[in-house]
Design a protein around this motif. Sequence first.
Motif, PDB file in Angstrom:
ATOM      1  N   PHE A  99      -3.692   7.089   0.825  1.00 44.61           N
ATOM      2  CA  PHE A  99      -3.560   6.183   0.749  1.00 44.61           C
ATOM      3  C   PHE A  99      -4.050   5.660  -0.416  1.00 44.61           C
ATOM      4  O   PHE A  99      -5.352   5.920  -0.544  1.00 44.61           O
ATOM      5  CB  PHE A  99      -3.151   5.024   1.835  1.00 44.61           C
ATOM      6  N   ILE A 145       1.665   5.028   1.217  1.00 42.26           N
ATOM      7  CA  ILE A 145       0.189   6.379   2.238  1.00 42.26           C
ATOM      8  C   ILE A 145       1.601   7.648   1.692  1.00 42.26           C
ATOM      9  O   ILE A 145       2.833   7.555   1.466  1.00 42.26           O
ATOM     10  CB  ILE A 145       0.643   5.506   3.173  1.00 42.26           C
ATOM     11  N   THR A 149       0.908  -1.213  -0.161  1.00 43.64           N
ATOM     12  CA  THR A 149       0.665   0.081  -0.366  1.00 43.64           C
ATOM     13  C   THR A 149       0.561   1.248   0.230  1.00 43.64           C
ATOM     14  O   THR A 149       2.046   0.962   1.060  1.00 43.64           O
ATOM     15  CB  THR A 149      -0.800  -0.151   1.075  1.00 43.64           C
TER      16      THR A 149
END
Length: 137
Positions: free
Chosen positions: A101, A76, A74
């Motif tokens: 994100f 961010i 992910t």
Amino acid sequence: MEHNKDQKDVLFLKSGEGRTYSCGTMTAIFKADENETGNKYSISEWWLEPNSKGPGAHQHEDNDEVFYGIEGKTSILVGEKWIDIEKGTFLRIPSKTIHDFENRTDHKSGVLNFFIPGGFERDMPSIVDWFKENPSK
């Protein structure tokens, strides 16, 4: 939002259990929130479909956030810099810091989120409604 536990109870949830909120290409599963923690924190999983955007850049005036990678990668945003969070990666974002994100990969990603102090879950019904009204997000 139904609570049958409070801050004095032990919480035990298996994988996938919790209060689930669908937010377009994201799914949030709240494991513990203000009622269950005496408003000290909220804990939730955030799952992002492949190649999907997140909530959009925002900040929280009085809340720190902790993200911990649980699956995939992910990305961010913290201030003006993007950081990739993979399984086992820890990130704390102080209050008043712009962040966002998203999942830039071809695989589902997930992060565990600690929101300190709690209370974020109060906004989840309106966030779900916003994503229903704005399906392109």
